[in-house]
Write a protein that holds these residues in place. Structure first.
Motif, PDB file in Angstrom:
ATOM      1  N   GLN A  70       8.010  -2.579 -13.349  1.00  0.00           N
ATOM      2  CA  GLN A  70       7.651  -3.618 -12.378  1.00  0.00           C
ATOM      3  C   GLN A  70       6.334  -3.292 -11.672  1.00  0.00           C
ATOM      4  N   GLN A  71       6.195  -2.025 -11.247  1.00  0.00           N
ATOM      5  CA  GLN A  71       4.967  -1.619 -10.538  1.00  0.00           C
ATOM      6  C   GLN A  71       3.759  -1.714 -11.459  1.00  0.00           C
ATOM      7  N   LYS A  72       3.938  -1.273 -12.711  1.00  0.00           N
ATOM      8  CA  LYS A  72       2.800  -1.320 -13.651  1.00  0.00           C
ATOM      9  C   LYS A  72       2.406  -2.771 -13.929  1.00  0.00           C
ATOM     10  N   ASP A  73       3.433  -3.618 -14.186  1.00  0.00           N
ATOM     11  CA  ASP A  73       3.139  -5.020 -14.522  1.00  0.00           C
ATOM     12  C   ASP A  73       2.500  -5.757 -13.355  1.00  0.00           C
ATOM     13  N   TYR A  74       2.860  -5.369 -12.138  1.00  0.00           N
ATOM     14  CA  TYR A  74       2.300  -6.066 -10.983  1.00  0.00           C
ATOM     15  C   TYR A  74       0.903  -5.544 -10.637  1.00  0.00           C
ATOM     16  N   TRP A  75       0.795  -4.206 -10.451  1.00  0.00           N
ATOM     17  CA  TRP A  75      -0.445  -3.657  -9.891  1.00  0.00           C
ATOM     18  C   TRP A  75      -1.588  -3.553 -10.892  1.00  0.00           C
ATOM     19  N   LEU A  76      -1.302  -3.096 -12.103  1.00  0.00           N
ATOM     20  CA  LEU A  76      -2.424  -2.764 -13.004  1.00  0.00           C
ATOM     21  C   LEU A  76      -3.277  -3.981 -13.385  1.00  0.00           C
ATOM     22  N   PRO A  77      -2.697  -5.127 -13.729  1.00  0.00           N
ATOM     23  CA  PRO A  77      -3.566  -6.271 -14.036  1.00  0.00           C
ATOM     24  C   PRO A  77      -4.382  -6.726 -12.824  1.00  0.00           C
ATOM     25  N   LEU A  78      -3.763  -6.696 -11.643  1.00  0.00           N
ATOM     26  CA  LEU A  78      -4.509  -7.100 -10.436  1.00  0.00           C
ATOM     27  C   LEU A  78      -5.655  -6.129 -10.162  1.00  0.00           C
ATOM     28  N   MET A  79      -5.397  -4.846 -10.401  1.00  0.00           N
ATOM     29  CA  MET A  79      -6.448  -3.834 -10.201  1.00  0.00           C
ATOM     30  C   MET A  79      -7.551  -3.993 -11.245  1.00  0.00           C
ATOM     31  N   ALA A  80      -7.163  -4.300 -12.478  1.00  0.00           N
ATOM     32  CA  ALA A  80      -8.176  -4.478 -13.534  1.00  0.00           C
ATOM     33  C   ALA A  80      -9.099  -5.646 -13.198  1.00  0.00           C
ATOM     34  N   LYS A  81      -8.517  -6.698 -12.637  1.00  0.00           N
ATOM     35  CA  LYS A  81      -9.331  -7.885 -12.303  1.00  0.00           C
ATOM     36  C   LYS A  81     -10.108  -7.707 -11.001  1.00  0.00           C
ATOM     37  N   GLY A  82      -9.844  -6.618 -10.303  1.00  0.00           N
ATOM     38  CA  GLY A  82     -10.528  -6.388  -9.027  1.00  0.00           C
ATOM     39  C   GLY A  82      -9.932  -7.228  -7.904  1.00  0.00           C
ATOM     40  N   GLU A  83      -8.785  -7.849  -8.160  1.00  0.00           N
ATOM     41  CA  GLU A  83      -8.158  -8.652  -7.097  1.00  0.00           C
ATOM     42  C   GLU A  83      -7.485  -7.750  -6.072  1.00  0.00           C
ATOM     43  N   LYS A  84      -7.128  -6.548  -6.515  1.00  0.00           N
ATOM     44  CA  LYS A  84      -6.616  -5.537  -5.589  1.00  0.00           C
ATOM     45  C   LYS A  84      -7.372  -4.244  -5.846  1.00  0.00           C
ATOM     46  N   LEU A  85      -7.995  -3.724  -4.802  1.00  0.00           N
ATOM     47  CA  LEU A  85      -8.672  -2.430  -4.921  1.00  0.00           C
ATOM     48  C   LEU A  85      -7.742  -1.352  -4.373  1.00  0.00           C
ATOM     49  N   ALA A  86      -7.807  -0.177  -5.013  1.00  0.00           N
ATOM     50  CA  ALA A  86      -6.810   0.836  -4.683  1.00  0.00           C
ATOM     51  C   ALA A  86      -7.442   2.185  -4.370  1.00  0.00           C
ATOM     52  N   ALA A  87      -6.876   2.881  -3.379  1.00  0.00           N
ATOM     53  CA  ALA A  87      -7.393   4.194  -2.955  1.00  0.00           C
ATOM     54  C   ALA A  87      -6.262   5.215  -2.941  1.00  0.00           C
ATOM     55  N   PHE A  88      -6.662   6.485  -2.882  1.00  0.00           N
ATOM     56  CA  PHE A  88      -5.683   7.574  -2.932  1.00  0.00           C
ATOM     57  C   PHE A  88      -5.758   8.357  -1.621  1.00  0.00           C
ATOM     58  N   ALA A  89      -4.671   8.374  -0.875  1.00  0.00           N
ATOM     59  CA  ALA A  89      -4.698   8.942   0.478  1.00  0.00           C
ATOM     60  C   ALA A  89      -3.803  10.163   0.581  1.00  0.00           C
ATOM     61  N   LEU A  90      -4.432  11.316   0.385  1.00  0.00           N
ATOM     62  CA  LEU A  90      -3.721  12.590   0.487  1.00  0.00           C
ATOM     63  C   LEU A  90      -4.208  13.374   1.713  1.00  0.00           C
ATOM     64  N   SER A  91      -5.526  13.552   1.835  1.00  0.00           N
ATOM     65  CA  SER A  91      -6.084  14.437   2.875  1.00  0.00           C
ATOM     66  C   SER A  91      -5.861  13.890   4.279  1.00  0.00           C
ATOM     67  N   GLU A  92      -5.815  14.831   5.219  1.00  0.00           N
ATOM     68  CA  GLU A  92      -5.587  14.469   6.624  1.00  0.00           C
ATOM     69  C   GLU A  92      -6.544  15.280   7.493  1.00  0.00           C
ATOM     70  N   PRO A  93      -6.650  14.940   8.766  1.00  0.00           N
ATOM     71  CA  PRO A  93      -7.574  15.703   9.623  1.00  0.00           C
ATOM     72  C   PRO A  93      -7.296  17.209   9.578  1.00  0.00           C
ATOM     73  N   ASP A  94      -6.028  17.610   9.538  1.00  0.00           N
ATOM     74  CA  ASP A  94      -5.709  19.042   9.561  1.00  0.00           C
ATOM     75  C   ASP A  94      -5.183  19.567   8.231  1.00  0.00           C
ATOM     76  N   VAL A  95      -5.235  18.754   7.195  1.00  0.00           N
ATOM     77  CA  VAL A  95      -4.680  19.180   5.900  1.00  0.00           C
ATOM     78  C   VAL A  95      -5.639  18.808   4.782  1.00  0.00           C
ATOM     79  N   GLY A  96      -6.174  19.846   4.115  1.00  0.00           N
ATOM     80  CA  GLY A  96      -7.071  19.606   2.989  1.00  0.00           C
ATOM     81  C   GLY A  96      -6.599  20.382   1.775  1.00  0.00           C
ATOM     82  N   SER A  97      -7.119  21.616   1.626  1.00  0.00           N
ATOM     83  CA  SER A  97      -6.748  22.436   0.467  1.00  0.00           C
ATOM     84  C   SER A  97      -5.238  22.677   0.406  1.00  0.00           C
TER      85      SER A  97
END
Ligand SMILES: Cc1cc2nc3c(=O)[nH]c(=O)nc-3n(C[C@H](O)[C@H](O)[C@H](O)COP(=O)(O)OP(=O)(O)OC[C@H]3O[C@@H](n4cnc5c(N)ncnc54)[C@H](O)[C@@H]3O)c2cc1C
Length: 383
Positions: A103-130
């Protein structure tokens, strides 16, 4: 064979696209604080927002090596544009492809391919990096929802992304969530004064009691670090490895042109031995870096069990090469190299960050040393 020709054409077209639509404006993108939406739309139309994803999701299905060459072409022209593309496609797209349910692949990936949804990766924090396992952004289950609280920092594309993979913890149990910008409690603020990535909308994300439906969990609850995060960072490192080749090659092109045109002491710079030394070193390092990236790409294609560490080696090496070559490129340009009128000033800044993002060089050295200490141990007793 036919597949090869198709993939080569995509790379050649990307080179031309970068020359016409990206490189001439890279400085302007930085001045304006972001690459224009119009460019993102054009790249979406060409399939570049899903270059490595399968055709059934709207992607170009480039194999890892060709995706590397593609990344190099875009990265040569503008590192900010490259980082937006690879965060969206690799860190998020390929991670959803690997760990998302149907379900997630069918929903998100085509929208991301078309640029209708842009996606980012949020791991780092002010006090957490390495020490990424120590994320402080928290989640608690409440009925069929999770409540997220916390703050993320340095998030590429964060200022304009529609969805974020947010990594959060509940007493050390790490889980990945697909958090949409539209969810109440999500807010972002652009980070000003960046050394590099000035046009890639690097932002902080604030999450205040954000309700995330349970169907937005990516992968399994509690083990995201070993799976989702590991996959995303592996793809990220592969992209950075090629980004390093791109920056180094662009810097070499610039130093060759400059040294053939600039005259001092009645001679072109290219005739001075010390300048030639820098050019000779740059050529050698870039050839070695690209060969390492191709090898990592081939191993990824073959699903070799050492592909991840080979990718780490490539990232560690090429990011250093990018910095060294960009540094020499500034040197050969003299005063002109210290001014934004020449692209080496930007390349120098962009190279610097490659040794920090997707795991610092020190962390890469640790991983590579652990690998080497096992792989090359001959189990002989010292006399
Ligand atoms: C331009 C840019 C874009 C970014 N984009 C994103 C993004 O999209 N998403 C995201 O989640 N993050 C992103 N980041 C954050 C990036 O991943 C972190 O900056 C990086 O992981 C390093 O973390 P840190 O900055 O907290 O440094 P720290 O972890 O505080 O490290 C500082 C220094 O200490 C060294 N060090 C730390 N631990 C050790 C150790 N055990 N042994 C030896 N040395 C050590 C490091 O090597 C480094 O030199 C981005 C950062 C930048 C600058």
């Amino acid at each position: 064979m036919e597949e090869n020709i198709k993939q080569n054409n995509i790379i050649l077209e990307a080179r031309e696209f970068a020359s016409n639509e990206i490189r001439p404006f890279a400085g302007e993108f930085e001045e304006n604080g972001g690459i224009p939406r119009e460019l993102i739309n054009k790249m979406a139309q060409k399939g570049y927002l899903a270059a490595s994803l399968p055709e059934k999701y709207g992607g170009l299905a480039l194999n890892p090596v060709d995706y590397g060459f593609f990344t190099e072409e875009i990265g040569k022209a503008c590192a900010s544009t490259r980082s937006i593309l690879t965060v969206h496609t690799s860190l998020v797209g390929e991670t959803i492809l690997r760990w998302g349910n149907e379900q997630q692949k069918d929903y998100w990936l085509p929208l991301m391919a078309k640029g209708e949804k842009l996606a980012a990766f949020a791991l780092s924090e002010p006090d957490v990096g390495s020490n990424a396992k120590g994320v402080q952004t928290s989640y608690v289950k409440q009925g069929d929802k999770y409540i997220l609280n916390g703050r993320k920092k340095w998030i590429t594309l964060g200022g304009i992304a529609d969805v974020f993979i947010v990594i959060a913890s509940e007493q050390g149990k790490i889980t990945a969530f697909l958090v949409e910008r539209s969810f109440p409690g999500v807010s972002t603020s652009l980070i000003k004064g960046m050394l590099s990535g000035k046009a890639s909308y690097i932002s902080e994300i604030q999450l205040d009691n954000v309700e995330v439906p349970e169907e937005n969990v990516l992968g399994k609850v509690g083990n995201a670090f070993e799976y989702v995060v590991a996959t995303a960072l592996d793809h990220g490192r592969y992209s950075i490895a090629w980004a390093g080749v791109g920056i180094a090659q662009e810097a070499l092109d610039a130093m060759v042109t400059y040294s053939r045109n600039r005259t001092q002491f009645g001679e072109k710079l290219r005739s001075f031995q010390l300048v030639r030394g820098m050019i000779g070193d740059a050529v050698t390092k870039i050839h070695a870096a690209r060969a390492l990236c191709i090898r990592a790409g081939e191993m990824r294609q073959q699903r070799d069990s050492d592909a991840i560490v080979e990718t780490t080696i490539a990232k560690y090496f090429t990011s250093k090469v990018a910095m060294e070559v960009a540094n020499d490129a500034v040197q050969i340009h003299g005063g002109n190299g210290c001014c934004s009128g020449y692209p080496v000033e930007r390349l120098f800044r962009e190279a610097r960050v490659l040794e920090i993002i997707e795991g610092t060089s020190q962390l890469q050295q640790e991983i590579i040393a652990n690998f080497g200490l096992t792989k090359y141990y001959k189990r002989k007793k010292l006399k």
